[in-house]
Design an enzyme around this catalytic site. Sequence first.
Site, PDB file in Angstrom:
ATOM      1  N   LYS A 325     -58.720  41.676  61.033  1.00 25.43           N
ATOM      2  CA  LYS A 325     -58.702  43.587  60.829  1.00 25.43           C
ATOM      3  C   LYS A 325     -59.529  43.479  59.668  1.00 25.43           C
ATOM      4  O   LYS A 325     -60.706  44.893  59.677  1.00 25.43           O
ATOM      5  CB  LYS A 325     -57.343  43.717  59.988  1.00 25.43           C
ATOM      6  N   THR A 327     -62.535  42.345  58.991  1.00 20.97           N
ATOM      7  CA  THR A 327     -63.707  42.038  59.459  1.00 20.97           C
ATOM      8  C   THR A 327     -64.277  43.598  60.868  1.00 20.97           C
ATOM      9  O   THR A 327     -65.195  43.477  61.015  1.00 20.97           O
ATOM     10  CB  THR A 327     -63.829  40.503  61.475  1.00 20.97           C
ATOM     11  N   ARG A 349     -58.981  47.067  50.191  1.00 20.61           N
ATOM     12  CA  ARG A 349     -58.186  46.174  49.524  1.00 20.61           C
ATOM     13  C   ARG A 349     -59.017  44.980  48.759  1.00 20.61           C
ATOM     14  O   ARG A 349     -59.470  44.525  49.060  1.00 20.61           O
ATOM     15  CB  ARG A 349     -56.811  46.195  49.566  1.00 20.61           C
ATOM     16  N   LYS A 360     -55.608  31.374  52.294  1.00 25.57           N
ATOM     17  CA  LYS A 360     -56.740  32.526  53.023  1.00 25.57           C
ATOM     18  C   LYS A 360     -58.539  31.922  53.163  1.00 25.57           C
ATOM     19  O   LYS A 360     -59.099  32.101  53.765  1.00 25.57           O
ATOM     20  CB  LYS A 360     -55.711  33.874  52.489  1.00 25.57           C
ATOM     21  N   ALA A 579     -49.010  43.580  51.129  1.00 25.80           N
ATOM     22  CA  ALA A 579     -48.859  44.268  52.387  1.00 25.80           C
ATOM     23  C   ALA A 579     -47.124  43.767  53.027  1.00 25.80           C
ATOM     24  O   ALA A 579     -46.413  45.140  53.397  1.00 25.80           O
ATOM     25  CB  ALA A 579     -49.422  44.481  53.133  1.00 25.80           C
ATOM     26  N   PHE A 610     -51.785  43.165  57.512  1.00 26.73           N
ATOM     27  CA  PHE A 610     -50.934  42.846  58.180  1.00 26.73           C
ATOM     28  C   PHE A 610     -50.802  44.220  59.749  1.00 26.73           C
ATOM     29  O   PHE A 610     -51.705  44.539  59.923  1.00 26.73           O
ATOM     30  CB  PHE A 610     -49.417  42.732  57.867  1.00 26.73           C
ATOM     31  N   TRP A 727     -68.542  40.775  65.116  1.00 27.34           N
ATOM     32  CA  TRP A 727     -68.636  38.720  63.928  1.00 27.34           C
ATOM     33  C   TRP A 727     -69.330  38.393  64.209  1.00 27.34           C
ATOM     34  O   TRP A 727     -69.643  37.235  63.452  1.00 27.34           O
ATOM     35  CB  TRP A 727     -67.092  37.709  64.516  1.00 27.34           C
TER      36      TRP A 727
END
Length: 874
Positions: A325, A327, A349, A360, A579, A610, A727
């Site tokens: 998301k 990206t 964010r 992550k 989230a 999310f 990407w």
Amino acid sequence: QIGINASHIKLPNTATEAEVLKCIASLNGDPAVHGFIVQLPLDSDKPINTEKITNAVAPEKDVDGLSSINAGKLSRGDLGDCFIPCTPKGCMELIRQTGIQVAGKRAVVVGRSKIVGSPMHDLLLWNHATVTTCHSKTSVLAEEVAKADILVVAAGKAEMVKGEWIKPGAIVIDCGINHVPDSTKASGKRVVGDVAYSTAKEKASYITPVPGGVGPMTVAMLMQSTVESAQRFLEKFQPGKWNIQYNQLTLKIPVPSDIEISQSCIPKPIDQVAKEAGLLPDEVELYGQTKAKVHLSALKRLKNQPDGKYVVVTGITPTPLGEGKSTTTVGLVQALGAHLHQNVFACVRQPSQGPTFGIKGGAAGGGYCQVIPMEEFNLHLTGDIHAITAANNLVAAAIDARIFHELTQTDQALYSRLVPSVNGVRKFSDIQIRRLQKLGINKTDPTALTKEEINLFVRLDIDPGTITWQRVLDTNDRFLRKITIGQSPTEKGFSRTAQFDITVSSEIMAVLALSDGLDDMKKRLSRMVVASSKRGEPVTADDLGVSGALAVLMKDAVKPNLMQTLEGTPVFVHAGPFANIAHGNSSVLADKIALKLVGKEGFVVTEAGFGADIGMEKFFNIKCRYSGLRPHVVVLVATVRALKMHGGGPAVTAGVPLPKEYMEENLQLLAKGCSNLNKQIQNARMFGVPVVVAVNAFKTDTKAELALVVQLAKEAGAFDAVECTHWAEGGKGAVALAQAVQRASQTPSNFRFLYNVELPVIDKIRLIAQQIYGASDIELLPEAREKVALYTKQGFGNLPICMAKTHLSLSHDPEQKGAPTGFILPIRDIRASVGAGFLYPLVGTMSTMPGLPTRPCFYDIDLDPESGEVNGLF
């Protein structure tokens, strides 16, 4: 008369050089100002370098023509690309109006000042005259003057040039202003020029009087230069279009690591990014070369500007790896900006340090679609999360300190400490006056309170079992999930069980994200409920007396952070509420400022955390409800990998190679998994907003698989569905997506909320569970039922709902994939974020303090001591 709006800026004579330079910088950056002059001499009590001041004026606004850049251009003959000092320009206009050609004439300039003499010499020279410059020290001045066909005198000496020196028929321009004694005048003096006018006029063909000659023409030339400046501005200016420099990507195959890509790109200076986006210098607070904070004054300045198009990026229910998301958000804005030349802002964010060092590894996007520098983005940024940590823990400390002091002191002792006598005088603070008013005590004299009123004032009487406020830390630390506090002997046995949450789940983070200004943030901070009293009344941060201090700690955090993408489009990075605990969206303030800056035809692309069942639902029902903003398009991100998982594929685990089902074509598995995509499309359309599906392509995806997802998405009601390769290709790989978003934004939007906040709490929860998740009903456990009754009684029943549930399933069970139906959604508890403005039911088991995995990301992160570069981050 000619339509110039003029303003006179008067600085006090105590102004310093820095204050004058700051004022000039503000005018330089204001696009509404086409020209300005600094009146000389500077009448200041402080030492000021006049040269520094005149050179600080932007050359394109230096309508007085006094800066070194304009003087340099004039001296080398670039007359069409500079501003000429107004007096010499006026002199040339006077000569032109005589009809006599300058070319080939002998010209003499008496005087060599930067304001008249030197530029006059250059002007005459570049108009093809043969020019001699003289001055008061020239030994044969009369002989030189006698040769002049054109004579310009600016020496500053009264009637220095005699009439008999002048060549018959010469043009004489007198720029002098001198005062000489004259007993016939009331003032005792009169004004004369540098030329003896009465005798010179007998020989000259044309001559300017003093006063009334060059002076008025100088003023006229100043106006003409201002008009020329406005014309030049309008030639370059495209209404509503930014003049922005985009960065060219050098794509490599295979795609390098994210940090290699980020560090291979040289970011533009952040003040350049700010200027390109229409921000003024005094609205931007630089934090080094690559990031800045933007003052909220920008929103006030732009309040009458129309908003741009508002786009939210969300996704299907993801795998634990994420489906791209962030990206896609960055790729979409790079496509809209660098490739389709639209004004566009990304609003994302700020990532937590916990996930960054946990599993992550960052949230700056990926591949050739990143916010840069990604190490700055992921590590500290400008300290907003640290400010939230400090503010949150100040509240926690205040709660336990207040309980301790109330348990160990009498009413009078508490009162004496809360309202101390200073030089024999007691005085309530503003925050204490508010507490008295809340208690119904309308007194402002501390000596006037009765014993009963003092008791009510000093005793919050917090019930420790009702404390909902926890301490926070921006690190994944599972061993702080439950702790015992108050173990020190100095706490006299007043211990209790507490816990640490991760900072981004703090209500203060949600307050920051939903505030629409400093005043609104202060009010929200003061309303935060931290516990209940033993009488069942809510206890707020304002009751604790801490809300003013919280606002002070948060005064810089409330300003959005400005960064840029790899291709040079602007990005606001601001706030990062969890989230699946809070509402998972960046700040209202960032979106509002960005929507004004992009203008009516521009785009603001923001991201909701999310899947659409979590971040998007909260974006619509909470963020849009409070901001008043109405979205134009939903971009729903999907991947073949995630859809195969929803079709029954094996588990996808971070750090473990993908099973073969995800590496080989399987259209049947994929088609079955599209049930999740269909449901999330329905969820978005339920709010009346058109949906564009972005299918992020992986190298393992086949053409048939990608085509099937596009086909099924359109059949499910998507406005369009597009294969994306951003990407690997940057904005170029998202151009088709950007064009689809443009088209969708032109369609009518019939935005609506899912529920009315006036509905009972249980009904609002049931609507979300049934309409968004697909549940048949909800089940409230006893603790949750008690909270519904309590919050309704306390007056919080009309707040929106912010469901806290797993992001790995539409249901409460992360193992249930696809689009499950007919399940009962269990609500084990309900909490209140009154300051932020929502109730959050806890669905299933949720932890607000993640733990570190066996092999955290920090194993790969290191610092090069020679270059200072960060290595290995994601």
